[in-house]
Design a protein around this motif. Structure first.
Motif: not given
Length: 352
Positions: A233-262
């Motif tokens: 059994t093997f984990n398969v993932a790319g090198a390095g990590t991103l935070t969610l906010s970094q991932a959204v910015r690299r996608a050229g988008r902006i975040t809209m924080p929403v409360l978790e229950p919503g």
């Protein structure tokens, strides 16, 4: 263990299965590739499968065993695993295809006399996501809590069936590949569609660490798993990590924080682009250790390439300190390995 001469690939009616089957068919060491799926491939995928012997067979029927025996199959690559309910119209249908289909396939494989290799597509979702999680998951880490999402539950069930298969057929080398979420210009999943929205909903007050895997690296690992001998059994993932906010910015988008229950209510009702699996990922994140994969395969999945913004969250190279269980990296990368340090961009408008 030698390279199998005849390989069966499930799920050839979808992108991943069709392109893996075509790639194996182009390997001169493999004489024949047989592809099966419950649905006929689209015209585009049919062109890709021109060198593959395709059969329209439901995994839950006895036709699978007939193909295994008649074609003298020596290796099976099981990719017919549905990741989201919107692909087949409901959670019940998704579980039927994933869990019951996999169980019936393994039952057929148990009776296949020439079979000596089995490759199973799994997911890092098997580890779940909770506040009790370790910084880094290794292959031996057990889920801290039972996952809420349907896909994660299905993956755990499938891996349980594989463990039983290993006990009944110790002569068959079984490889389980736990993939991180796929990205790439050709990838179309509920996660990439979520990041394609002009404004990306996120959980208020949360910025978890994430890992992605470029689909080309997934094909390389799958190909080597079939053509070479890498049981386990093997984990398969790319090198390095991103935070969610970094991932959204690299996608050229902006975040809209929403409360978790919503977001949780929408995910529980199956509405919107967020599933319960993804909601837990957006709250807690998930990072896995790929040391075992690199050591066994001699292959290191690269950082995410820069795909189109409609296909991926991690749009640029993210090579950094690769996290391991002994030396976890809690710091996301901010630069590529072959370029200068660049400051992450500030908020970007959706039309930029």
């Amino acid at each position: 263990m030698s390279t199998p001469r005849v390989v069966l690939v499930t799920g050839v009616g979808r992108y991943l299965g069709a392109h893996l089957a075509a790639r194996l068919a182009a390997d001169p060491r493999i004489e024949r590739v047989v592809g099966i799926d419950s649905t006929a491939p689209s015209s585009d995928l049919a062109a890709v499968l021109k060198d593959v012997d395709v059969h329209q067979i439901d995994l839950r029927t006895p036709g699978v065993l007939r193909v295994l025996v008649d074609a003298r199959v020596e290796a099976v690559a099981h990719l017919a695993v549905t990741t989201a309910v919107d692909q087949h119209g409901g959670r019940a249908a998704m579980k039927e295809l994933n869990v019951i289909g996999s169980m019936q396939l393994l039952a057929a494989c148990q009776q296949a006399p020439r079979l000596h290799k089995l490759v199973i597509r799994s997911s890092t979702a098997a580890y779940g996501a909770s506040f009790r999680d370790p910084a880094i998951f290794t292959e031996d880490t057990e889920p801290r809590e039972i996952p809420r999402g349907g896909f994660a539950k299905d993956v755990l069930d499938i891996e349980g069936y594989v463990r039983g298969f290993r006990r009944r057929r110790p002569d068959v080398g079984a490889t389980v590949l736990r993939f991180a979420p796929f990205i790439g210009s050709t990838v179309d999943t509920s996660l990439t569609r979520h990041f394609a929205a002009p404004v990306v909903p996120t959980v208020f007050g949360r910025d978890p660490r994430l890992q992605f895997l470029h689909v080309d690296d997934a094909f390389e690992v799958l190909h080597r798993s079939v053509a070479e001998s890498h049981p386990g059994t093997f984990n398969v993932a790319g090198a390095g990590t991103l935070t969610l906010s970094q991932a959204v910015r690299r996608a050229g988008r902006i975040t809209m924080p929403v409360l978790e229950p919503g977001l949780g209510i929408a995910a529980g009702l199956g509405r919107g682009t967020v599933s319960l699996d993804q909601l837990d990922l957006f709250v807690h994140g998930r990072v896995v250790d790929t040391t075992k994969l690199i050591r066994e395969f001699g292959f290191t999945p690269g950082p995410p390439r820069k795909p189109s913004t409609s296909s991926s969250a991690a749009a640029g190279p993210v090579r950094c300190c690769r996290p391991t269980a002994s030396a976890p990296s809690n710091r996301p990368c901010s630069r590529a390995s072959d370029g200068p340090v660049r400051r992450a961009p500030r908020w970007r408008r959706a039309h930029d």
